[in-house]
Scaffold this motif. Sequence first.
Motif, short mmCIF file in Angstrom:
data_model
loop_
_atom_site.label_atom_id
_atom_site.label_comp_id
_atom_site.label_asym_id
_atom_site.label_seq_id
_atom_site.Cartn_x
_atom_site.Cartn_y
_atom_site.Cartn_z
N PHE A 30 0.84 -1.33 0.02
CA PHE A 30 0.21 -0.15 0.00
C PHE A 30 0.76 1.32 0.09
O PHE A 30 0.38 2.37 0.15
N GLY A 31 2.31 1.04 -0.02
CA GLY A 31 3.09 2.28 -0.09
C GLY A 31 3.86 2.14 -1.25
O GLY A 31 3.44 2.00 -2.39
N ASP A 32 5.24 2.29 -1.02
CA ASP A 32 6.35 2.42 -2.18
C ASP A 32 6.79 0.84 -2.27
O ASP A 32 7.20 0.31 -1.44
N TRP A 33 6.65 0.50 -3.49
CA TRP A 33 7.37 -1.17 -3.49
C TRP A 33 8.32 -0.89 -4.92
O TRP A 33 7.98 0.06 -5.74
N GLU A 34 9.11 -1.86 -5.03
CA GLU A 34 9.83 -2.13 -6.34
C GLU A 34 9.97 -3.42 -6.93
O GLU A 34 9.98 -4.34 -5.86
N TYR A 35 10.33 -3.54 -7.99
CA TYR A 35 10.66 -5.14 -8.50
C TYR A 35 12.18 -5.34 -7.98
O TYR A 35 13.00 -4.66 -7.97
N THR A 36 12.31 -6.69 -7.59
CA THR A 36 13.66 -7.08 -6.99
C THR A 36 14.43 -7.46 -7.99
O THR A 36 15.69 -7.71 -8.01
N GLY A 37 13.87 -7.66 -9.30
CA GLY A 37 14.66 -8.26 -10.60
C GLY A 37 14.51 -9.82 -10.56
O GLY A 37 14.91 -10.36 -11.48
N GLN A 38 14.01 -10.54 -9.46
CA GLN A 38 13.86 -11.85 -9.46
C GLN A 38 12.40 -12.33 -9.90
O GLN A 38 11.66 -11.61 -9.64
N SER A 39 12.41 -13.30 -10.72
CA SER A 39 11.08 -13.89 -11.09
C SER A 39 11.01 -15.35 -10.81
O SER A 39 11.87 -15.90 -10.67
N PHE A 40 9.54 -15.66 -10.78
CA PHE A 40 9.11 -17.46 -10.50
C PHE A 40 8.40 -17.61 -11.42
O PHE A 40 7.46 -16.64 -11.94
N SER A 41 8.18 -19.00 -11.52
CA SER A 41 7.16 -19.50 -12.64
C SER A 41 5.98 -19.76 -11.66
O SER A 41 6.39 -20.26 -10.46
N LYS A 42 4.78 -19.70 -12.24
CA LYS A 42 3.80 -19.58 -11.42
C LYS A 42 3.59 -21.25 -10.89
O LYS A 42 3.27 -21.38 -9.66
N ASN A 43 4.02 -22.34 -11.60
CA ASN A 43 3.96 -23.38 -11.21
C ASN A 43 4.92 -24.31 -10.29
O ASN A 43 5.23 -25.11 -9.64
N GLU A 44 5.98 -23.10 -9.80
CA GLU A 44 6.65 -23.53 -9.12
C GLU A 44 6.46 -23.11 -7.27
O GLU A 44 7.43 -23.25 -6.42
N VAL A 45 5.52 -22.15 -7.23
CA VAL A 45 5.31 -21.49 -5.91
C VAL A 45 4.10 -22.15 -5.43
O VAL A 45 3.26 -22.80 -6.34
N LYS A 46 3.59 -21.80 -4.30
CA LYS A 46 2.57 -22.02 -3.58
C LYS A 46 1.73 -20.83 -3.49
O LYS A 46 2.51 -19.90 -2.58
N GLN A 47 0.55 -20.55 -4.14
CA GLN A 47 0.01 -19.19 -3.96
C GLN A 47 -0.76 -19.26 -2.56
O GLN A 47 -1.45 -20.07 -2.29
N LEU A 48 -0.57 -18.05 -1.72
CA LEU A 48 -1.02 -17.84 -0.46
C LEU A 48 -2.12 -16.82 -0.49
O LEU A 48 -2.61 -16.35 -1.66
N ALA A 49 -3.15 -16.78 0.47
CA ALA A 49 -4.21 -15.47 0.56
C ALA A 49 -3.04 -14.18 0.24
O ALA A 49 -2.07 -14.18 0.66
N PRO A 50 -3.93 -13.57 -0.85
CA PRO A 50 -3.17 -12.12 -1.33
C PRO A 50 -2.54 -11.29 -0.42
O PRO A 50 -1.92 -10.34 -0.52
N LEU A 51 -3.12 -11.32 0.98
CA LEU A 51 -2.71 -10.40 1.93
C LEU A 51 -2.77 -11.01 3.21
O LEU A 51 -3.75 -11.81 3.47
#
Length: 259
Positions: A30-51
């Motif tokens: 909800f404030g300032d954020w920036e990209y870290t430069g790292q990315s992941f493929s959707k199928n290598e992660v477990k999605q959590l509640a988005p907040l």
Amino acid sequence: MKFTRFEVNSTIHTGVIEEEKIREIRGGLFGDWEYTGQSFSKNEVKQLAPLVPNQIIGIGANYVTAASDLPETLPEIPVFFFKPVSSVIGPEDNIVIPNGIEQIKFESELAVIIGKEAKNVSESDVLDYVFGYTVGNDVTAPQFFHNDGHWTVGKAFDTFTPLGPVIETELDPFLVNVEAKLNGAEKQNSSTELMIVPIRKMISYLTNVMTLKPGDVILTGSPAGAEMVHSGDVIECEIKEIGTLRNTFTASRVDVKTV
Ligand code: MG
């Protein structure tokens, strides 16, 4: 933009979904954020509640089945209730039916996420305080509604508030349908135009009662068609523009204690 929270190698990250890729971000949503430069493929992660919500406020019985049923006058005091933050789970997590509960139902809902502190905000300005939207399942055990009208216990069990899969920031909340499929069969599918207390009025009213804060989640009510479920049932709550929130009901062996 679609924001997600996800886990990979036991670490929790936040990111932005771009097609099949998730670009990690750092900083406050909800404030300032920036990209870290790292990315992941959707199928290598477990999605959590988005907040992790700051607090969760629900509105009761807020849909009619047809526009012709919309009342001319709105309730003087809408039925609002709180759900505990501890009831939140994410996509694909199990909804646990406490032992001794025979009646439990799903409620697919549009969930509004507040992004800026809001106090005494007019209806016309209220969307400026909204960060985005996700899908919520306001799981409910009506047998735990108190005879005096208090809903808290029946809404509060652990796992009773699935949220996700993402926060969509570019949604027009007045042009979406709230849907639910139980074991693949459609049970709910209504336009948000069938809300009795519309979104702007609902949020404006709340800001006249309490200061809303970034991370507050407002569950805007569930359309006609919510049904009782059983262990093993799979519920998919969906708003096409946001995504599908899929969870399976499972039975718990832990008894619900009486006082
Ligand atoms: Mg509800």
